[in-house]
Write a protein that holds these residues in place. Structure first.
Motif, PDB file in Angstrom:
ATOM      1  N   UNK A 174      -2.735  -5.180   1.596  1.00 30.13           N
ATOM      2  CA  UNK A 174      -2.580  -3.787   1.191  1.00 30.13           C
ATOM      3  C   UNK A 174      -1.177  -3.589   0.624  1.00 30.13           C
ATOM      4  N   UNK A 175      -1.075  -2.749  -0.379  1.00 27.54           N
ATOM      5  CA  UNK A 175       0.240  -2.389  -0.916  1.00 27.54           C
ATOM      6  C   UNK A 175       0.225  -0.919  -1.300  1.00 27.54           C
ATOM      7  N   UNK A 176       1.362  -0.278  -1.181  1.00 28.94           N
ATOM      8  CA  UNK A 176       1.443   1.151  -1.490  1.00 28.94           C
ATOM      9  C   UNK A 176       2.836   1.499  -1.994  1.00 28.94           C
ATOM     10  N   UNK A 177       2.886   2.543  -2.814  1.00 30.35           N
ATOM     11  CA  UNK A 177       4.162   3.098  -3.285  1.00 30.35           C
ATOM     12  C   UNK A 177       4.077   4.611  -3.190  1.00 30.35           C
ATOM     13  N   UNK A 178       5.096   5.215  -2.581  1.00 30.38           N
ATOM     14  CA  UNK A 178       5.158   6.665  -2.401  1.00 30.38           C
ATOM     15  C   UNK A 178       6.407   7.193  -3.089  1.00 30.38           C
ATOM     16  N   UNK A 179       6.228   8.232  -3.894  1.00 32.51           N
ATOM     17  CA  UNK A 179       7.359   8.890  -4.543  1.00 32.51           C
ATOM     18  C   UNK A 179       7.469  10.324  -4.016  1.00 32.51           C
ATOM     19  N   UNK A 180       8.630  10.664  -3.484  1.00 37.48           N
ATOM     20  CA  UNK A 180       8.899  12.023  -3.004  1.00 37.48           C
ATOM     21  C   UNK A 180       9.747  12.733  -4.052  1.00 37.48           C
ATOM     22  N   UNK A 181       9.312  13.926  -4.450  1.00 41.00           N
ATOM     23  CA  UNK A 181      10.002  14.665  -5.517  1.00 41.00           C
ATOM     24  C   UNK A 181      10.458  16.027  -4.998  1.00 41.00           C
ATOM     25  N   UNK A 182      11.543  16.529  -5.624  1.00 38.67           N
ATOM     26  CA  UNK A 182      12.057  17.850  -5.232  1.00 38.67           C
ATOM     27  C   UNK A 182      12.575  18.587  -6.450  1.00 38.67           C
ATOM     28  N   UNK A 183      12.241  19.874  -6.494  1.00 38.71           N
ATOM     29  CA  UNK A 183      12.777  20.754  -7.519  1.00 38.71           C
ATOM     30  C   UNK A 183      13.126  22.066  -6.822  1.00 38.71           C
ATOM     31  N   UNK A 184      14.415  22.289  -6.611  1.00 42.67           N
ATOM     32  CA  UNK A 184      14.823  23.461  -5.838  1.00 42.67           C
ATOM     33  C   UNK A 184      14.353  23.324  -4.401  1.00 42.67           C
ATOM     34  N   UNK A 185      13.587  24.303  -3.933  1.00 37.22           N
ATOM     35  CA  UNK A 185      13.073  24.276  -2.565  1.00 37.22           C
ATOM     36  C   UNK A 185      11.686  23.644  -2.474  1.00 37.22           C
ATOM     37  N   UNK A 186      11.132  23.237  -3.588  1.00 37.27           N
ATOM     38  CA  UNK A 186       9.790  22.663  -3.608  1.00 37.27           C
ATOM     39  C   UNK A 186       9.855  21.143  -3.465  1.00 37.27           C
ATOM     40  N   UNK A 187       9.150  20.622  -2.481  1.00 38.46           N
ATOM     41  CA  UNK A 187       9.089  19.182  -2.240  1.00 38.46           C
ATOM     42  C   UNK A 187       7.622  18.747  -2.238  1.00 38.46           C
ATOM     43  N   UNK A 188       7.321  17.689  -2.959  1.00 36.42           N
ATOM     44  CA  UNK A 188       5.968  17.139  -3.009  1.00 36.42           C
ATOM     45  C   UNK A 188       6.061  15.614  -2.958  1.00 36.42           C
ATOM     46  N   UNK A 189       4.917  14.982  -2.751  1.00 42.98           N
ATOM     47  CA  UNK A 189       4.878  13.525  -2.815  1.00 42.98           C
ATOM     48  C   UNK A 189       3.531  13.068  -3.356  1.00 42.98           C
ATOM     49  N   UNK A 190       3.540  11.875  -3.914  1.00 39.63           N
ATOM     50  CA  UNK A 190       2.310  11.274  -4.407  1.00 39.63           C
ATOM     51  C   UNK A 190       2.390   9.779  -4.130  1.00 39.63           C
ATOM     52  N   UNK A 191       1.227   9.169  -3.841  1.00 41.02           N
ATOM     53  CA  UNK A 191       1.220   7.752  -3.543  1.00 41.02           C
ATOM     54  C   UNK A 191       0.123   7.033  -4.323  1.00 41.02           C
ATOM     55  N   UNK A 192       0.361   5.759  -4.556  1.00 39.75           N
ATOM     56  CA  UNK A 192      -0.636   4.883  -5.157  1.00 39.75           C
ATOM     57  C   UNK A 192      -0.836   3.690  -4.260  1.00 39.75           C
ATOM     58  N   UNK A 193      -2.054   3.154  -4.225  1.00 40.60           N
ATOM     59  CA  UNK A 193      -2.354   2.028  -3.355  1.00 40.60           C
ATOM     60  C   UNK A 193      -3.119   0.950  -4.105  1.00 40.60           C
ATOM     61  N   UNK A 194      -2.999  -0.268  -3.602  1.00 41.01           N
ATOM     62  CA  UNK A 194      -3.769  -1.398  -4.117  1.00 41.01           C
ATOM     63  C   UNK A 194      -4.141  -2.269  -2.929  1.00 41.01           C
ATOM     64  N   UNK A 195      -5.350  -2.829  -2.947  1.00 43.29           N
ATOM     65  CA  UNK A 195      -5.821  -3.645  -1.829  1.00 43.29           C
ATOM     66  C   UNK A 195      -6.773  -4.710  -2.357  1.00 43.29           C
ATOM     67  N   UNK A 196      -6.443  -5.966  -2.076  1.00 44.65           N
ATOM     68  CA  UNK A 196      -7.244  -7.097  -2.560  1.00 44.65           C
ATOM     69  C   UNK A 196      -7.051  -8.287  -1.622  1.00 44.65           C
ATOM     70  N   UNK A 197      -7.970  -9.252  -1.705  1.00 48.34           N
ATOM     71  CA  UNK A 197      -7.790 -10.522  -1.007  1.00 48.34           C
ATOM     72  C   UNK A 197      -7.038 -11.488  -1.921  1.00 48.34           C
ATOM     73  N   UNK A 198      -5.925 -11.023  -2.450  1.00 44.88           N
ATOM     74  CA  UNK A 198      -5.153 -11.771  -3.438  1.00 44.88           C
ATOM     75  C   UNK A 198      -3.804 -11.079  -3.556  1.00 44.88           C
ATOM     76  N   UNK A 199      -2.764 -11.722  -3.024  1.00 44.22           N
ATOM     77  CA  UNK A 199      -1.443 -11.091  -3.016  1.00 44.22           C
ATOM     78  C   UNK A 199      -0.959 -10.775  -4.428  1.00 44.22           C
TER      79      UNK A 199
END
Length: 461
Positions: A174-199
């Protein structure tokens, strides 16, 4: 890589124990399990490589004609029949008091193996994760934190009964990347994932998502709250999978049938969804995070048709619940660890693809939302109500995206009403294998779910 050496060394011991114990009991089995994982992290705050041994031990199960009894231990070497009988009588865990009809176990001696196709050294894994992290950190000044992670898992198990000697070894990434973003008082995040039997493939897929992760994280800064109501919706494969998991995952686990805690028990052979809906579960249904060769009861992996053309065909079961119900086990008996009880658990649960094109599905929406990115969900199997959360929804008007984004979005309501409202099913299938699932907020196991895009009518809030 291959079956763990410790289990290899104990296989004959397990065979000898079964041969002796079956002189005393109607049924005997020994399960030995071993798993370990490696985690590589490259984030704004830390970079680290760690390894852990997640499970290592044995469970001895006997049936005395009245109930099943179990005894778990770290090692079977040195145990005698008298030792085990004493342990079982004093410290046993009784898994069922109901006298049952045991199924005829077919003889089988077999080894199974699924190895990582392209193993990479830790240094290269760290380098590839760091490249993704650096790209995201440099993409926009509003991205304030990035976390990338890779997990490699190895699982070995041995199952021995009077007629079966099985062992299996398999790997998953399994692999994942999460990006946390901020603009003023607003904070959000988004993530992407990948999963395989192959590194290599896993990390390559994650890298290919980095621009999408950045763009979607930044887009979420413009999100507003949705106005509650009933809408036409299109679910992306991750939300389709969440619905499958919550609507007909726990709801068709047949140990819940035994306890009369699942409404699905009364609907086998009846319509529970629209005729365009088909659903499957099984460790053999696809290759993903929950794909093994045999379960913790020694039952070979199945590919189970849960719904066919809208009609509920069957549930899924571990061996004990199948025996109690007089049905055949479906290979869904799973333990969190060797010292935990086996329950009926989902594996790979997903809607089958249909015949529709996604573009046609979007064009058919006068006013509604395209729901994306699994967040969380819950289910009430007794009353067949669900709640599924999408990270965001994209507004559609007159068959086109308007650019408006709402977040988060909660789908709620009746399972049969939601599934009965499905009118279109796309022709592309995606199965995602990143998560774990608990049963009653405990007993965690790896699962996968997914499906095609679905067009339905749903209550959103």
């Amino acid at each position: 890589m291959s079956l763990n050496q410790f289990l290899k060394d104990r296989k004959q011991v397990c065979i000898d124990l079964v041969n002796e114990l079956e002189k005393e009991y109607v049924y005997v089995s020994v399960l030995g399990s071993y798993s370990k994982s490696k985690k590589v992290i490259s984030s704004t705050r830390e970079s680290a490589v760690s390894e852990s041994e997640d499970d290592c031990g044995f469970v001895i199960k006997v049936y005395d004609g009245t109930c099943f009894k179990e005894y778990s231990c770290n090692d079977v070497a040195g145990l005698t029949v008298e030792n085990i009988k004493e342990h079982i009588s004093m410290n046993h865990y009784q898994t069922g008091y109901v006298k049952v009809r045991l199924m005829e176990e077919q003889p089988l001696v077999k080894s199974f193996e699924r190895e990582d196709l392209h193993v990479l050294p830790d240094e290269e894994v760290m380098q590839r994760l760091t490249e993704v992290r650096n790209y995201l950190q440099d993409y926009d000044s509003r991205i304030i934190m990035v976390h990338t992670m890779y997990v490699h898992r190895e699982t070995s198990s041995v199952f021995v009964s009077s007629k079966r000697v099985l062992d299996q070894f398999y790997e998953w990434n399994n692999a994942a990347a999460v990006a946390v973003v901020r603009d003023g008082q607003t904070i959000q995040q988004y993530f992407g994932t990948a999963a395989e039997c192959d590194t290599l493939l896993t990390l390559t897929k994650l890298s290919s998502m980095k621009e999408e992760i950045a763009e979607k994280a930044l887009h979420l800064l413009d999100a507003t709250a949705i106005e509650p109501g009933v809408y036409d919706v299109i679910t992306d494969p991750s939300i389709s999978g969440l619905i499958a998991h919550e609507a007909f995952g726990h709801g068709v686990e047949m140990d819940m049938f035994v306890k009369n805690r699942a409404k699905a028990k009364d609907y086998v052979g009846k319509y529970v969804a629209s005729p365009v809906v088909n659903m499957r579960d099984g460790a053999a249904s696809c290759i993903s995070a929950a794909s093994y060769f045999f379960d913790d009861d020694g039952i070979l992996a199945h590919d189970t048709q849960i719904i066919k053309d809208g009609i509920l065909q069957t549930g899924i079961s571990d061996a004990l619940s199948a025996y109690q119900l007089g049905t055949e086990p479906t290979g869904n008996g799973r333990r969190q660890g060797f010292d935990r009880k086996a329950y009926t658990r989902m594996t790979n649960t997903f809607f089958e693809p249909g015949k529709d094109k996604l573009d046609d599905m979007i064009a058919s929406i006068d006013y509604g939302y395209y729901l994306c990115n699994t967040d969380n969900g819950m289910e009430d199997p007794k009353n067949w109500q669900i709640q599924c959360t999408a990270a965001y929804g994209l507004e559609i008007r007159n068959g086109k995206f308007t650019g408006k984004i709402v977040a988060p979005v909660v789908i709620s309501g009746s399972v049969t009403e939601l599934l009965g409202s499905i009118t279109m099913v796309s022709d592309q299938l995606e199965v995602h294998g990143m998560g774990m699932c608990g049963k009653g907020c405990k007993e965690w196991v790896y699962v996968a779910d997914g499906g095609p895009h679905l067009k339905a009518r749903a209550k959103l809030g």
